[in-house]
Design a protein around this motif. Structure first.
Motif, PDB file in Angstrom:
ATOM      1  N   ARG A 116      41.056  48.386  41.492  1.00  0.00           N
ATOM      2  CA  ARG A 116      42.214  47.299  40.156  1.00  0.00           C
ATOM      3  C   ARG A 116      41.781  46.626  39.217  1.00  0.00           C
ATOM      4  O   ARG A 116      40.860  45.839  39.659  1.00  0.00           O
ATOM      5  CB  ARG A 116      43.593  46.478  40.860  1.00  0.00           C
ATOM      6  CG  ARG A 116      44.065  47.653  42.231  1.00  0.00           C
ATOM      7  CD  ARG A 116      45.074  46.560  42.766  1.00  0.00           C
ATOM      8  NE  ARG A 116      46.302  47.819  43.816  1.00  0.00           N
ATOM      9  CZ  ARG A 116      45.839  47.684  44.715  1.00  0.00           C
ATOM     10  NH1 ARG A 116      44.586  47.284  45.307  1.00  0.00           N
ATOM     11  NH2 ARG A 116      46.541  48.633  45.236  1.00  0.00           N
ATOM     12  N   THR A 119      44.069  41.565  36.407  1.00  0.00           N
ATOM     13  CA  THR A 119      45.259  41.376  36.208  1.00  0.00           C
ATOM     14  C   THR A 119      45.377  39.955  34.450  1.00  0.00           C
ATOM     15  O   THR A 119      46.227  39.536  33.964  1.00  0.00           O
ATOM     16  CB  THR A 119      45.966  40.182  37.414  1.00  0.00           C
ATOM     17  OG1 THR A 119      46.172  39.419  37.267  1.00  0.00           O
ATOM     18  CG2 THR A 119      46.704  41.707  38.246  1.00  0.00           C
ATOM     19  N   GLY A 120      43.849  38.953  34.454  1.00  0.00           N
ATOM     20  CA  GLY A 120      43.836  37.894  33.988  1.00  0.00           C
ATOM     21  C   GLY A 120      42.437  38.585  33.408  1.00  0.00           C
ATOM     22  O   GLY A 120      41.934  39.542  33.813  1.00  0.00           O
ATOM     23  N   PRO A 272      42.208  42.375  30.345  1.00  0.00           N
ATOM     24  CA  PRO A 272      42.682  43.582  30.843  1.00  0.00           C
ATOM     25  C   PRO A 272      42.404  44.658  30.060  1.00  0.00           C
ATOM     26  O   PRO A 272      42.072  45.612  30.637  1.00  0.00           O
ATOM     27  CB  PRO A 272      43.916  43.352  32.015  1.00  0.00           C
ATOM     28  CG  PRO A 272      43.718  41.473  32.068  1.00  0.00           C
ATOM     29  CD  PRO A 272      43.157  41.391  30.643  1.00  0.00           C
TER      30      PRO A 272
END
Length: 305
Positions: A116, A119-120, A272
């Motif tokens: 994945r 997110t930051g 991201p």
């Protein structure tokens, strides 16, 4: 008369000596099946004992030989076996048809964990690694701490004043090839190889602005990259000249104020939104770092910033 003059006794004469009763040997009858004393002993399987007690064997003859265990065969195929000529045997076909179908699982097996996008933003460090090499490593608290890229610098054997930078994936020089560019003092223009294609470096990156407000545009990707180098301490990468979306920030290496402290290595912070363009961001950042370190207003170099 000497002892040699006495004649020897006659061998035909028998000297009669007294016979003692204890020395009389009674002749034993000779059996026909008894072997001769001069012949070798004949092996016999008969056990001779002196007493009349029953013979008890001290070992178990059945333990002298045991049948080997039968080999364990396991059939993993669910299809009928075939003979050498390609035909299916009748016994195998009958066993295959008689086998009960496998039970259907009540739920699907768990799938693999997919990678994945963070997110930051993540700050990667250009860490020296070997001779004229460095690797781009994530921070220690990252989920995947493996090096992302291996960057090496060599020279052109025909022109040692031209340096060739090669970027590969992973931690060593055996990873997948990402890109390669050459820059230096040469009559030939600077070149770039990426994704199996070759370009002039001027075709891939265009310079904009003045030396004080310099910016670059990475031209040949689907989503163009725009680098803002107006600040000497950092260089930011955006999705458009209007600086709408920030992709990355490159910070060159710097020396601390205190000489006893180690040098702070160069860093590349990826957001991201910039992860799908990681290859292009890294290669363009390396080219810009080379351009910013090149002296200004010097026609000797084959690419000027």
């Amino acid at each position: 008369m000497s002892a040699l003059d006495v004649p020897p006794p006659d061998y035909t004469s028998v000297i009669e000596e007294p016979i003692h009763e204890e020395s009389v040997i009674t002749p034993q009858p000779v059996l026909e099946d008894q072997p001769s004393p001069l012949s070798p002993p004949v092996p016999s399987s008969t056990v001779h004992t002196t007493d009349t007690a029953p013979v008890v064997l001290a070992w178990n003859p059945t333990l002298l030989y045991t049948e080997p265990p039968a080999p364990i065969t396991r059939t993993t195929s669910r299809t009928p076996t075939q003979t050498s000529d390609g035909s299916t045997s009748q016994a195998s076909l009958a066993s295959f048809l008689a086998r009960a179908p496998s039970p259907v699982p009540s739920e699907n097996p768990p799938g693999y964990v997919e990678a994945r996008v963070p997110t930051g933003p993540v700050v990667y460090t250009f860490s020296p690694f070997g001779h004229h090499c460095m690797i781009l490593v994530p921070p220690p608290e990252s989920q995947d701490t493996r090096p992302q890229y291996h960057i090496s610098v060599g020279v052109d054997c025909f022109n040692p004043l031209v340096h060739v930078t090669t970027v590969r994936r992973g931690a060593n020089e055996y990873g997948d090839h990402v890109a390669e560019f050459e820059m230096g003092i040469s009559k030939s223009p600077a070149t770039l190889s990426i994704r199996g294609k070759h370009y002039k470096l001027s075709e891939a990156m265009q310079k904009r602005g003045t030396p004080m407000t310099r910016s670059w545009a990475w031209q040949f990707v689907r989503h163009k990259l725009y680098w803002d180098g107006s600040k000497p301490a950092e260089c930011k990468c955006y999705a458009s000249p209007e600086k709408t979306t920030l992709y990355a920030t490159f910070t060159p290496a710097r020396r601390p104020d205190v000489r006893t402290q180690p040098i702070i290595q160069a860093q590349l912070k990826i957001t991201p939104a910039g992860y799908p363009l990681f290859d292009d961001i890294l290669v363009s950042a390396l080219i810009i770092a080379r351009c910013r370190a090149t002296p200004q207003d010097n026609d000797m170099f084959n690419f000027q910033w």
